[in-house]
Design an enzyme around this catalytic site. Sequence first.
Site, short mmCIF file in Angstrom:
data_model
loop_
_atom_site.label_atom_id
_atom_site.label_comp_id
_atom_site.label_asym_id
_atom_site.label_seq_id
_atom_site.Cartn_x
_atom_site.Cartn_y
_atom_site.Cartn_z
N GLY A 1 3.33 -10.39 33.82
CA GLY A 1 2.38 -11.39 34.35
C GLY A 1 2.67 -12.73 33.69
O GLY A 1 3.78 -12.96 33.21
N ARG A 2 1.66 -13.57 33.64
CA ARG A 2 1.90 -14.89 33.05
C ARG A 2 2.40 -14.80 31.62
O ARG A 2 3.37 -15.45 31.23
CB ARG A 2 0.60 -15.72 33.08
CG ARG A 2 0.34 -16.37 34.41
CD ARG A 2 -1.07 -16.93 34.44
NE ARG A 2 -2.00 -15.80 34.41
CZ ARG A 2 -3.01 -15.65 35.25
NH1 ARG A 2 -3.24 -16.56 36.16
NH2 ARG A 2 -3.80 -14.61 35.16
N ILE A 3 1.72 -13.97 30.80
CA ILE A 3 2.10 -13.90 29.38
C ILE A 3 3.46 -13.21 29.23
O ILE A 3 4.34 -13.69 28.50
CB ILE A 3 1.00 -13.19 28.56
CG1 ILE A 3 -0.29 -14.02 28.61
CG2 ILE A 3 1.45 -13.00 27.11
CD1 ILE A 3 -1.52 -13.32 28.02
N ARG B 1 -4.28 -5.10 24.83
CA ARG B 1 -5.50 -4.42 24.40
C ARG B 1 -5.09 -3.15 23.68
O ARG B 1 -4.15 -2.45 24.10
CB ARG B 1 -6.39 -4.06 25.59
CG ARG B 1 -7.16 -5.23 26.19
CD ARG B 1 -8.26 -5.75 25.24
NE ARG B 1 -8.98 -6.88 25.82
CZ ARG B 1 -8.62 -8.17 25.69
NH1 ARG B 1 -7.55 -8.50 24.98
NH2 ARG B 1 -9.35 -9.11 26.24
N GLU C 1 -11.49 -1.69 17.88
CA GLU C 1 -11.75 -2.89 17.07
C GLU C 1 -13.24 -2.98 16.73
O GLU C 1 -14.05 -2.66 17.59
CB GLU C 1 -11.31 -4.14 17.86
CG GLU C 1 -9.82 -4.19 18.03
CD GLU C 1 -9.34 -5.42 18.81
OE1 GLU C 1 -10.09 -6.40 18.94
OE2 GLU C 1 -8.20 -5.38 19.30
N HIS D 1 -6.39 -9.68 15.95
CA HIS D 1 -6.64 -10.17 17.32
C HIS D 1 -6.70 -11.69 17.39
O HIS D 1 -7.76 -12.28 17.67
CB HIS D 1 -7.92 -9.54 17.89
CG HIS D 1 -7.92 -9.49 19.39
ND1 HIS D 1 -8.56 -8.52 20.12
CD2 HIS D 1 -7.36 -10.31 20.32
CE1 HIS D 1 -8.39 -8.74 21.43
NE2 HIS D 1 -7.67 -9.82 21.56
N GLY E 1 -4.23 -13.63 19.15
CA GLY E 1 -3.23 -14.07 20.14
C GLY E 1 -3.45 -15.50 20.64
O GLY E 1 -2.50 -16.28 20.75
C1 GLV Z 1 -7.74 -12.07 24.25
O1 GLV Z 1 -7.44 -10.96 23.89
C2 GLV Z 1 -8.03 -12.43 25.60
O2 GLV Z 1 -8.08 -11.55 26.47
O3 GLV Z 1 -8.23 -13.62 25.84
C1 GLV Z 2 -2.53 -13.88 31.46
O1 GLV Z 2 -2.53 -15.11 31.49
C2 GLV Z 2 -1.66 -12.94 32.20
O2 GLV Z 2 -1.98 -12.64 33.35
O3 GLV Z 2 -0.62 -12.49 31.67
#
Ligand code: GLV
Ligand code: GLV
Length: 336
Positions: free
Chosen positions: A166-168, A249, A278, A296, A298
């Site tokens: 995905g985006r990340i 997650r 967590e 956590h 990120g």
């Molecule tokens: C962090 O874990 C988020 O989902 O923004």
């Molecule tokens: C978050 O921005 C994703 O969709 O990876």
Amino acid sequence: MTRSLRKRRDSMKQKVLVTREIPEAGVDELQKHLDVYVNPEDTPMTKDDIIHAITDTQGLVCMLADRIDKEILDAAKNLKVIANYAVGYDNIDIETAAHKNIYVTNTPGVLTEATADLTWALILSISRRIIEADHYLRTGRFRGWEPMLLLGTDVHGKTLGIIGLGRIGQAVALRARGFDMKVLYYEPRRLPEKIEQSCHAKYCSLSELLKTSDFVSIHVPLDKSTFHLIGTPELDSMKKTAYLINVSRGAVIDEMALVKGLKNRVIAGCGLDVYEREPNVEQELLAMKNTVLLPHVGSASHATRDRMALIAAQNIIAVLIRKEEPPNWVHKDIQI
Ligand code: GLV
Ligand code: GLV
């Protein structure tokens, strides 16, 4: 306007509950239009506190550590919009929210780069033993350059397997070019060629990715299909020299299986930013040298958190003030 009149007008404003202090940019934006209550404590609100505070509230800005379940939603008689201060929203019962005509929104896009940066911090820290090396020096053991001191594993030229492009995931893949890495990705469905080309990423099955990658990095949302996606059989199929990285997650990995796998040396190590329960972390992970464990963080850069706060505010304002669909509505597909 007299004081009492102004006060009365203020009290007619719709209310927003913010469950934890967020950057001022977001609170200021909300306060221009709404009556905002921010939890003053430096701890999460308890479920009872949220239930108590939410009954006459139209908007909720909540954190990923707040479990917004049916009980809370049943108490939220006037709630119209929930802005989760995160991109992931597995902490919210979105079906129940949709049935109650409550919009749920997240903060996509703005944290992509920061989270990809942190993924690389983990990749480099675990492979080059950065945390161990820092500890070594601080504890007074540095006696000068040594030929065999703290040898690690190369990153450049290796194979990076990305689960969830995905985006990340894509932002992580782009950074891999600078390290001259081969990039594989797995998704339940192959992505358009345009994306594959721009990321220089090759599609493969999950089993192929696990078998051939030197670094496996997870970037999927948590849902029924990704819960414990990585367990004992998956870890067993990885290279003994491979590292597992997770910034998505915790529950995407079976954490007990990971502990077992690390103990049995079925993989070389892991870099984690997220955990299955967590804030609890499997105690055995803490004692291991081949783990890098972050709390956590990120998206934890000043600029990113400012942008997340603004987006959360804008989503609340879109629904409550402009009477529009929020820009980052997550469950459009569920009938509202
Ligand atoms: C962090 O874990 C988020 O989902 O923004
Ligand atoms: C978050 O921005 C994703 O969709 O990876």
